[in-house]
Structures are given as structure tokens and as C-alpha cells.
Scaffold this motif. Structure first.
Motif, PDB file in Angstrom:
ATOM      1  N   GLU A  36      38.663  32.746  32.374  1.00 62.64           N
ATOM      2  CA  GLU A  36      38.612  32.884  33.829  1.00 62.64           C
ATOM      3  C   GLU A  36      37.623  31.915  34.479  1.00 62.64           C
ATOM      4  OE1 GLU A  36      38.692  36.746  35.454  1.00 62.64           O
ATOM      5  OE2 GLU A  36      40.170  37.445  34.000  1.00 62.64           O
ATOM      6  N   PHE A  89      31.461  36.876  40.300  1.00 63.90           N
ATOM      7  CA  PHE A  89      32.859  37.165  39.959  1.00 63.90           C
ATOM      8  C   PHE A  89      33.735  36.820  41.164  1.00 63.90           C
ATOM      9  CE2 PHE A  89      30.274  40.132  37.430  1.00 63.90           C
ATOM     10  CZ  PHE A  89      30.739  39.840  36.149  1.00 63.90           C
ATOM     11  N   LEU A  91      36.833  36.258  41.774  1.00 69.33           N
ATOM     12  CA  LEU A  91      38.153  36.845  42.010  1.00 69.33           C
ATOM     13  C   LEU A  91      38.091  38.289  42.488  1.00 69.33           C
ATOM     14  CD1 LEU A  91      40.143  35.363  38.982  1.00 69.33           C
ATOM     15  CD2 LEU A  91      39.916  34.478  41.311  1.00 69.33           C
ATOM     16  N   LYS A  95      37.173  44.088  40.099  1.00 69.81           N
ATOM     17  CA  LYS A  95      38.360  43.832  39.275  1.00 69.81           C
ATOM     18  C   LYS A  95      38.080  42.808  38.181  1.00 69.81           C
ATOM     19  CE  LYS A  95      41.647  45.197  42.752  1.00 69.81           C
ATOM     20  NZ  LYS A  95      42.843  45.895  42.420  1.00 69.81           N
ATOM     21  N   GLN A  96      37.512  41.669  38.535  1.00 74.55           N
ATOM     22  CA  GLN A  96      37.248  40.647  37.532  1.00 74.55           C
ATOM     23  C   GLN A  96      36.157  41.106  36.562  1.00 74.55           C
ATOM     24  OE1 GLN A  96      35.845  36.788  38.934  1.00 74.55           O
ATOM     25  NE2 GLN A  96      37.051  35.781  37.341  1.00 74.55           N
ATOM     26  N   ARG A  99      37.797  43.542  34.269  1.00 67.87           N
ATOM     27  CA  ARG A  99      38.678  42.882  33.298  1.00 67.87           C
ATOM     28  C   ARG A  99      37.849  42.277  32.167  1.00 67.87           C
ATOM     29  NH1 ARG A  99      42.338  40.758  36.388  1.00 67.87           N
ATOM     30  NH2 ARG A  99      41.012  39.101  37.157  1.00 67.87           N
ATOM     31  N   GLU A 105      42.794  48.329  34.672  1.00 63.52           N
ATOM     32  CA  GLU A 105      42.930  47.822  36.033  1.00 63.52           C
ATOM     33  C   GLU A 105      42.711  48.945  37.039  1.00 63.52           C
ATOM     34  OE1 GLU A 105      45.902  44.913  38.549  1.00 63.52           O
ATOM     35  OE2 GLU A 105      46.574  45.733  36.651  1.00 63.52           O
TER      36      GLU A 105
END
Length: 112
Positions: A36, A89, A91, A95-96, A99, A105
Motif C-alpha cells: 500500500e 494512513f 486511504l 480502514k487502511q 487492513r 473490513e
């Protein structure tokens, strides 16, 4: 979809989240973060460990960005805002971070 780390195949959802929380370890986090484009620092690990602790030890809680800001401001002893977490993070911190932290999720809408 899967990820191979240390010779072990780890199952992922189509959106890149681990299927089994128990499969996670720090090496997996490093691989996902690299994919990522995130280089993990101590502050990243603080956020990841906070998210994992909340999920594992607080009945599956997945904090939103506002809760994360309060928790990290307290942990780091400094005033921060959502932009600081998005710098870590980009994104979406919850959530990121989740992950990379091997969590499922989030089904929440929005980050605030």
C-alpha cells in the motif's frame, strides 16, 4: 485472493483484508503496508496496535477516526487532528490501518 508471507499462504478478501484475524503477525503487516506504499513507523504501530486491541479486547469494536484522534492524542501526549492520522494512513486511518493490522473490513459508513 491471498498473500504469501514466510512461506505461508494467507487468505484475503477481494478488498485485501485478512479472512482470519488469527493469521496476522507483524511480518504480514509489513508486507501489506509495503503493497500500500506505507512505511511503518512507531506512530503507525501505535495506531495498528490500538485498532487491534479495540477489536480483539472490546467485542469487535472498530473505532472511527474521531475516536482514533482522541486515543492517539492521549497516547502521544500531543494535540492531533484527523489530518495527522491521514498523513499516516492516506486511504483512511480506520480502514487502511485495520487492513494492515489484519482486522476485518469495517461496515461503518464514513470516518467521522
Amino acid at each position: 485472493m491471498s498473500l504469501t508471507v514466510d512461506g505461508k499462504e494467507i487468505e484475503q478478501t477481494p478488498t485485501g483484508f485478512l479472512v482470519n484475524v488469527e493469521d496476522w503477525n507483524e511480518n504480514i503487516a509489513l508486507v501489506i503496508a509495503k503493497e500500500e506504499g506505507v512505511e511503518l513507523t512507531d506512530k503507525h504501530w501505535d495506531v495498528i496496535n490500538y485498532l487491534r486491541d479495540e477489536f480483539i479486547n472490546n467485542a469487535g469494536n472498530q473505532p472511527n477516526t474521531r475516536s482514533m484522534v482522541k486515543a492517539m492524542a492521549s497516547k502521544w501526549g500531543e494535540k492531533i487532528n484527523a489530518k495527522d492520522l491521514y498523513a499516516l494512513f492516506p486511504l483512511d486511518p480506520s480502514k487502511q490501518g485495520g487492513r494492515i493490522g489484519g482486522l476485518p473490513e469495517s461496515r461503518r459508513k464514513g470516518g467521522y
